[in-house]
Design a protein around this motif. Structure first.
Motif, PDB file in Angstrom:
ATOM      1  N   ASP A 337       0.820  -1.217   0.000  1.00 48.06           N
ATOM      2  CA  ASP A 337       0.000   0.000   0.000  1.00 48.06           C
ATOM      3  C   ASP A 337       0.854   1.268   0.000  1.00 48.06           C
ATOM      4  O   ASP A 337       0.344   2.374  -0.036  1.00 48.06           O
ATOM      5  CB  ASP A 337      -0.961   0.007   1.188  1.00 48.06           C
ATOM      6  N   MET A 338       2.189   1.101   0.079  1.00 50.89           N
ATOM      7  CA  MET A 338       3.120   2.224  -0.042  1.00 50.89           C
ATOM      8  C   MET A 338       4.272   1.770  -0.924  1.00 50.89           C
ATOM      9  O   MET A 338       4.713   0.629  -0.820  1.00 50.89           O
ATOM     10  CB  MET A 338       3.674   2.650   1.333  1.00 50.89           C
ATOM     11  N   HIS A 339       4.755   2.666  -1.777  1.00 49.94           N
ATOM     12  CA  HIS A 339       5.945   2.290  -2.545  1.00 49.94           C
ATOM     13  C   HIS A 339       7.186   2.650  -1.735  1.00 49.94           C
ATOM     14  O   HIS A 339       7.110   3.331  -0.709  1.00 49.94           O
ATOM     15  CB  HIS A 339       5.948   2.951  -3.926  1.00 49.94           C
ATOM     16  N   ASN A 340       8.343   2.170  -2.182  1.00 52.75           N
ATOM     17  CA  ASN A 340       9.547   2.297  -1.358  1.00 52.75           C
ATOM     18  C   ASN A 340      10.227   3.649  -1.456  1.00 52.75           C
ATOM     19  O   ASN A 340      11.357   3.810  -1.003  1.00 52.75           O
ATOM     20  CB  ASN A 340      10.547   1.179  -1.691  1.00 52.75           C
ATOM     21  N   ARG A 341       9.556   4.607  -2.019  1.00 51.67           N
ATOM     22  CA  ARG A 341      10.043   5.993  -2.020  1.00 51.67           C
ATOM     23  C   ARG A 341       8.963   6.926  -1.496  1.00 51.67           C
ATOM     24  O   ARG A 341       8.877   8.077  -1.882  1.00 51.67           O
ATOM     25  CB  ARG A 341      10.440   6.428  -3.443  1.00 51.67           C
ATOM     26  N   GLN A 342       8.119   6.400  -0.596  1.00 57.52           N
ATOM     27  CA  GLN A 342       6.975   7.167  -0.104  1.00 57.52           C
ATOM     28  C   GLN A 342       7.175   7.521   1.360  1.00 57.52           C
ATOM     29  O   GLN A 342       7.506   6.682   2.185  1.00 57.52           O
ATOM     30  CB  GLN A 342       5.680   6.355  -0.267  1.00 57.52           C
ATOM     31  N   ALA A 343       6.971   8.800   1.666  1.00 60.82           N
ATOM     32  CA  ALA A 343       7.202   9.288   3.028  1.00 60.82           C
ATOM     33  C   ALA A 343       6.090   8.854   3.969  1.00 60.82           C
ATOM     34  O   ALA A 343       4.951   8.602   3.558  1.00 60.82           O
ATOM     35  CB  ALA A 343       7.308  10.812   3.021  1.00 60.82           C
ATOM     36  N   ILE A 344       6.419   8.765   5.259  1.00 59.41           N
ATOM     37  CA  ILE A 344       5.437   8.503   6.308  1.00 59.41           C
ATOM     38  C   ILE A 344       4.769   9.821   6.687  1.00 59.41           C
ATOM     39  O   ILE A 344       5.442  10.813   6.947  1.00 59.41           O
ATOM     40  CB  ILE A 344       6.116   7.876   7.539  1.00 59.41           C
ATOM     41  N   THR A 345       3.452   9.835   6.719  1.00 57.79           N
ATOM     42  CA  THR A 345       2.719  11.065   7.002  1.00 57.79           C
ATOM     43  C   THR A 345       2.743  11.381   8.494  1.00 57.79           C
ATOM     44  O   THR A 345       2.869  10.480   9.331  1.00 57.79           O
ATOM     45  CB  THR A 345       1.256  10.938   6.545  1.00 57.79           C
ATOM     46  N   PRO A 346       2.591  12.670   8.864  1.00 59.42           N
ATOM     47  CA  PRO A 346       2.512  13.035  10.283  1.00 59.42           C
ATOM     48  C   PRO A 346       1.368  12.324  11.001  1.00 59.42           C
ATOM     49  O   PRO A 346       1.491  11.972  12.178  1.00 59.42           O
ATOM     50  CB  PRO A 346       2.286  14.548  10.238  1.00 59.42           C
ATOM     51  N   ARG A 347       0.258  12.094  10.306  1.00 55.13           N
ATOM     52  CA  ARG A 347      -0.883  11.415  10.919  1.00 55.13           C
ATOM     53  C   ARG A 347      -0.509   9.987  11.318  1.00 55.13           C
ATOM     54  O   ARG A 347      -0.844   9.522  12.414  1.00 55.13           O
ATOM     55  CB  ARG A 347      -2.062  11.411   9.937  1.00 55.13           C
ATOM     56  N   ARG A 348       0.164   9.289  10.413  1.00 61.98           N
ATOM     57  CA  ARG A 348       0.573   7.915  10.705  1.00 61.98           C
ATOM     58  C   ARG A 348       1.615   7.889  11.822  1.00 61.98           C
ATOM     59  O   ARG A 348       1.613   7.007  12.682  1.00 61.98           O
ATOM     60  CB  ARG A 348       1.123   7.276   9.434  1.00 61.98           C
ATOM     61  N   LEU A 349       2.500   8.874  11.824  1.00 61.72           N
ATOM     62  CA  LEU A 349       3.512   8.972  12.873  1.00 61.72           C
ATOM     63  C   LEU A 349       2.859   9.170  14.239  1.00 61.72           C
ATOM     64  O   LEU A 349       3.200   8.493  15.212  1.00 61.72           O
ATOM     65  CB  LEU A 349       4.459  10.134  12.560  1.00 61.72           C
ATOM     66  N   TRP A 350       1.897  10.092  14.314  1.00 61.59           N
ATOM     67  CA  TRP A 350       1.224  10.373  15.584  1.00 61.59           C
ATOM     68  C   TRP A 350       0.420   9.167  16.058  1.00 61.59           C
ATOM     69  O   TRP A 350       0.382   8.863  17.258  1.00 61.59           O
ATOM     70  CB  TRP A 350       0.343  11.597  15.449  1.00 61.59           C
ATOM     71  N   ALA A 351      -0.216   8.473  15.119  1.00 60.60           N
ATOM     72  CA  ALA A 351      -1.001   7.285  15.487  1.00 60.60           C
ATOM     73  C   ALA A 351      -0.117   6.220  16.121  1.00 60.60           C
ATOM     74  O   ALA A 351      -0.519   5.551  17.078  1.00 60.60           O
ATOM     75  CB  ALA A 351      -1.717   6.734  14.254  1.00 60.60           C
ATOM     76  N   ALA A 352       1.099   6.066  15.605  1.00 60.80           N
ATOM     77  CA  ALA A 352       2.009   5.066  16.168  1.00 60.80           C
ATOM     78  C   ALA A 352       2.508   5.481  17.546  1.00 60.80           C
ATOM     79  O   ALA A 352       2.621   4.660  18.454  1.00 60.80           O
ATOM     80  CB  ALA A 352       3.193   4.850  15.220  1.00 60.80           C
ATOM     81  N   ILE A 353       2.786   6.776  17.708  1.00 55.23           N
ATOM     82  CA  ILE A 353       3.307   7.255  18.988  1.00 55.23           C
ATOM     83  C   ILE A 353       2.284   7.087  20.103  1.00 55.23           C
ATOM     84  O   ILE A 353       2.618   6.694  21.223  1.00 55.23           O
ATOM     85  CB  ILE A 353       3.738   8.731  18.873  1.00 55.23           C
ATOM     86  N   LYS A 354       1.009   7.355  19.824  1.00 52.50           N
ATOM     87  CA  LYS A 354      -0.006   7.322  20.878  1.00 52.50           C
ATOM     88  C   LYS A 354      -0.621   5.937  21.091  1.00 52.50           C
ATOM     89  O   LYS A 354      -1.552   5.791  21.886  1.00 52.50           O
ATOM     90  CB  LYS A 354      -1.108   8.333  20.572  1.00 52.50           C
ATOM     91  N   ASP A 355      -0.098   4.923  20.416  1.00 51.05           N
ATOM     92  CA  ASP A 355      -0.584   3.549  20.618  1.00 51.05           C
ATOM     93  C   ASP A 355      -0.051   3.030  21.958  1.00 51.05           C
ATOM     94  O   ASP A 355       0.994   2.393  22.029  1.00 51.05           O
ATOM     95  CB  ASP A 355      -0.114   2.670  19.458  1.00 51.05           C
ATOM     96  N   TYR A 356      -0.792   3.292  23.024  1.00 49.41           N
ATOM     97  CA  TYR A 356      -0.300   3.008  24.379  1.00 49.41           C
ATOM     98  C   TYR A 356      -0.168   1.515  24.663  1.00 49.41           C
ATOM     99  O   TYR A 356       0.521   1.118  25.612  1.00 49.41           O
ATOM    100  CB  TYR A 356      -1.204   3.666  25.422  1.00 49.41           C
ATOM    101  N   ASP A 357      -0.791   0.671  23.870  1.00 45.48           N
ATOM    102  CA  ASP A 357      -0.667  -0.768  24.106  1.00 45.48           C
ATOM    103  C   ASP A 357       0.735  -1.283  23.800  1.00 45.48           C
ATOM    104  O   ASP A 357       1.076  -2.414  24.168  1.00 45.48           O
ATOM    105  CB  ASP A 357      -1.699  -1.535  23.271  1.00 45.48           C
ATOM    106  N   LEU A 358       1.536  -0.486  23.120  1.00 42.19           N
ATOM    107  CA  LEU A 358       2.924  -0.872  22.863  1.00 42.19           C
ATOM    108  C   LEU A 358       3.875  -0.300  23.911  1.00 42.19           C
ATOM    109  O   LEU A 358       5.048  -0.671  23.954  1.00 42.19           O
ATOM    110  CB  LEU A 358       3.358  -0.402  21.468  1.00 42.19           C
ATOM    111  N   TRP A 359       3.382   0.580  24.743  1.00 42.23           N
ATOM    112  CA  TRP A 359       4.249   1.220  25.737  1.00 42.23           C
ATOM    113  C   TRP A 359       4.900   0.223  26.702  1.00 42.23           C
ATOM    114  O   TRP A 359       6.053   0.436  27.102  1.00 42.23           O
ATOM    115  CB  TRP A 359       3.474   2.290  26.502  1.00 42.23           C
TER     116      TRP A 359
END
Length: 578
Positions: A337-359
Motif C-alpha cells: 500500500d506504499m511504494h519504497n520511495r513514499q514518506a510517512i505522514t505526520p498522521r501515521r507517525l502520531w497514530a504510532a506514537i499514541k498507541d499506548y498498548d505498545l508502551w
C-alpha cells in the motif's frame, strides 16, 4: 494495517470484475452476510471476507483456510488490492499474481538465496555500525584517556552525548529512509559516519572527542530501524524474528573481530609517532568506509530492482521473483500500500506514537538492557585494572562474546518454538541478577584475578532478548505503516536506557563500583517484574477482547469491521502476542 481507500468508481469496477469471475452462489452468500451490510459495506465479499477501513483482511465465513494461505483466492479481495497497489504505485505490482503456486522446496531454496544475498549483507553493515560506535571501548585500553586528558566521568559524558544524538536522530532518519529509500540512505549514512570515525585519529582534546561522538550519534541514529525496514521487503513476518537474531548475532561477532583487530593494531603503538588508539580509529574507519561504498551496489531497492548495469542478470529468475513478491504479499497484503520511495505522514507517525498498548514493550527497551551495559562498557578498563596487558585485555573480551552468540540464538529459537516472548525474555534478567549481586557481596571480587574475570564472562554471556523484543513490538503494531515507526520508538527507548547506564559507574566509585552495582540490582529486579507485567497485561487485554467479541453476533462483528474507527492494535478483533 494502514488506511486504504479506493475511489468509488474504482470500487464499482473492481466489484464488477469480481462478480464476473466469481462462481459463488449469491443467495448462499446473502444468507451468511446480512443484506443491509452487503449494501452499505465498503468491501464485504461474496465469500464472506471483509476488507476493513484500515486494510485488514478478515474472514467472517465458515471456512477461512483458503484466505489464510492466499488472501487473493477471493476474487473480490484480489480486485480490491489490485486497485490499492496501482494507486500506491507499488514497485512490485506488475509481478503480483494471485494464481501463482510454488512448492515448499522452491521456497526453502529461495529463502537460502535471500539469506546469502540480503541477510548476510545486513549483518556486514551492522558490523560496520558496531565497529565504529563501539571501538572507543578498545581505544580506552590504550592511552586515549591520558592523551586527551580525560577521566571516567569525561568518558561517560561523551557516551551520554553520543546516545542523546543517536536517540534524537532515530525518527528523522526513519522518515528520510522511507522518503528516499533505505537502499540510498543507509549507504550514505555509512560513508559519512566512517569519515567521522577516521577523523577521530586526529583528536587532541576532550572537545574534539565530544564533537566526534555527537557527529557519530547523528549519523548512526536510525540505522537499525532503517535496516529492519529493508529486510521486511524480502522476508515474511514469521521469518523476520529469526533473521533479526542473526542480525544481533553480528553484534557479538563484531566484538570478537574487534578484539582481534585491536590486538593486531595496537602492535603499531608508536609507529610513525602515532598512538595505538589513533591507528585503531583510522584503520577501522577505513574498513567501514569501504563497506559503505560497497553497500551502494549491494543493496537493491526491492526484489524487482536487482538488475543494474553492474548486475545485468539480477538476483532472481522470473519465477523466483514471482515467488519472492507474492509470498510477501500473501503474508501481509498491505505491504504494497506504499511504494519504497513514499514518506510517512505526520498522521501515521502520531497514530504510532499514541498507541499506548505498545508502551509496555517500550518500557522493556528502556530498562532491560541497563543491568549488563556498564560492566560491558568498562570491560577493557576492568581487565586492565586486574593487571592484564593491553594486548591480552582485547583478547580476553572474546569468550563472553562467543557465549553471548550461543545464548542469543538459543533464546530466540526457544521463543519461536514455544511461541512465548515475555516468559522466555525473562531469562535475561534472571541470568544477570545473581552475577551482579556477586559483584557486590563476594569478597574476592577484584582481588582474585582469574575468578573475577570468570564472573564477568558469565555475566556478559547473558541470553540477549533484543531480537525477541523488536519482533514483539512489530507483531503487536498490527499496522505495516507503523511497524517501522514502532521499531524506531523501541530503539529510542533502548538509547534512553543506554544514556542512563552510561552514568551509573562514576569515577569516585571505582574500581569496585559497589554503589553503581547496587543501582543495577534494583533495575534488574524492576525488569523481572516488568516482563511479568507485560505477560499479564497482554493476557488480560486479550481475554477482555475475547469476551466482548464472543458476545457479538455475526452481524455485529461485520458491522464493527466496517464501521469502527479503531485502528492497528486498538482493534477489537486483534489479539496481542505475549
Amino acid at each position: 494495517m494502514p488506511s486504504q481507500h479506493v475511489p468509488a468508481d474504482d470500487k464499482h469496477a473492481h466489484a464488477d470484475e469480481a462478480d464476473s469471475n466469481s462462481d459463488s452462489d449469491p443467495e448462499k452468500t446473502s444468507s451468511v452476510i446480512p443484506a443491509a451490510v452487503l449494501k452499505d459495506a465498503e468491501l464485504v465479499t461474496q465469500h464472506g471476507h471483509v476488507v476493513t477501513k484500515d486494510g485488514a483482511l478478515i474472514s467472517v465465513g465458515e471456512d477461512d483456510s483458503d484466505v489464510k494461505s492466499n488472501p487473493f483466492s477471493d476474487p473480490e479481495v484480489k480486485a480490491y488490492y489490485v486497485g490499492v497497489y496501482e494507486k500506491a504505485q507499488y514497485e512490485c505490482r506488475h509481478v503480483f499474481d494471485a494464481e501463482l503456486t510454488w512448492t515448499e522446496e522452491e521456497e526453502k531454496k529461495l529463502i537460502r538465496k535471500l539469506d546469502w544475498r540480503v541477510c548476510l549483507w545486513a549483518c556486514v553493515m551492522f558490523f560496520s555500525l558496531q565497529i565504529d560506535r563501539g571501538n572507543n571501548q578498545q581505544a580506552v585500553s590504550g592511552t586515549l584517556l591520558k592523551d586527551l586528558k580525560m577521566n571516567t566521568n569525561d568518558f561517560n559524558q561523551g557516551e551520554s552525548i553520543f546516545r542523546v544524538a543517536f536517540l534524537l536522530s532515530e525518527l528523522p532518519s526513519q522518515l528520510i529512509s522511507k522518503k528516499i529509500g533505505p537502499d540510498r540512505w543507509i549507504p550514505t549514512q555509512m560513508v559519512l559516519w566512517s569519515i567521522v570515525a577516521m577523523s577521530q585519529a586526529a583528536m587532541k582534546t576532550k572537545g574534539n572527542y565530544i564533537l566526534c561522538r555527537v557527529l557519530l550519534g547523528v549519523l548512526e541514529g536510525g540505522f537499525i530501524p532503517d535496516l529492519v525496514l529493508w529486510l521486511s521487503y524480502f522476508y515474511t513476518s514469521r521469518e523476520l524474528p529469526t533473521r533479526l537474531s542473526f542480525f544481533w548475532t553480528a553484534l557479538s561477532v563484531t566484538s570478537i573481530l574487534a578484539a582481534f583487530f585491536a590486538f593486531g593494531i595496537f602492535h603499531l603503538e608508536g609507529h610513525l609517532g602515532i598512538a595505538g588508539w589513533r591507528w585503531l580509529f583510522l584503520l577501522e574507519g577505513l574498513l567501514t568506509l569501504l563497506i559503505g561504498f560497497a553497500s551502494f551496489f549491494l543493496m537493491p531497492a526491492s526484489a524487482v530492482q536487482t538488475k543494474t548495469w553492474f548486475r545485468p542478470k539480477g538476483w532472481f529468475t522470473d519465477r523466483e521473483l514471482g515467488i519472492v513478491v507474492n509470498r510477501i504479499l500473501r503474508d501481509d497484503p498491505s505491504k504494497g500500500d506504499m511504494h519504497n520511495r513514499q514518506a510517512i505522514t505526520p498522521r501515521r507517525l502520531w497514530a504510532a506514537i499514541k498507541d499506548y498498548d505498545l508502551w509496555p514493550i517500550y518500557a522493556l527497551g528502556l530498562l532491560c538492557f541497563i543491568p549488563h551495559t556498564p560492566p560491558h562498557t568498562y570491560l577493557t578498563q576492568t581487565l586492565r585494572r586486574l593487571g592484564f596487558s593491553t594486548l591480552n585485555t582485547n583478547l580476553l573480551t572474546i569468550p563472553s562474546s562467543v557465549f553471548h552468540i550461543i545464548t542469543l540464538l538459543g533464546l530466540t529459537r526457544v521463543s519461536e518454538k514455544i511461541n512465548q516472548r515475555a516468559l522466555v525474555g525473562l531469562a535475561q534478567p534472571l541470568w544477570t541478577l545473581p552475577c551482579i549481586i556477586a559483584m557486590i557481596t563476594w569478597v574476592g571480587f577484584f582481588k582474585e584475578q582469574w575468578r573475577t574475570y570468570a564472573l564477568i564472562v558469565v555475566l556478559l554471556s547473558y541470553p540477549y532478548c533484543h531480537a525477541i523484543n523488536v519482533g514483539w513490538a512489530s507483531k503487536n503494531s498490527n499496522n505495516v505503516g507503523s511497524r517501522s515507526i514502532s521499531t524506531a520508538l523501541y530503539n529510542m527507548c533502548v538509547q534512553v536506557g543506554s544514556i542512563i547506564s552510561a552514568n551509573i559507574y562514576r569515577d569516585d566509585d571505582k574500581p569496585l563500583y559497589k554503589r553503581g552495582n547496587r543501582v543495577l540490582v534494583g533495575i534488574n529486579v524492576m525488569v523481572i517484574f516488568l516482563f511479568l507485567f507485560n505477560k499479564a497485561y497482554y493476557v488480560t487485554k486479550n481475554k477482555s477482547r475475547d469476551k466482548k467479541w464472543n458476545a457479538m453476533s455475526k452481524e455485529e462483528r461485520i458491522n464493527y469491521t466496517r464501521n469502527t474507527t479503531d485502528t492497528a492494535s486498538g482493534r477489537l478483533d486483534f489479539r496481542f502476542a505475549h
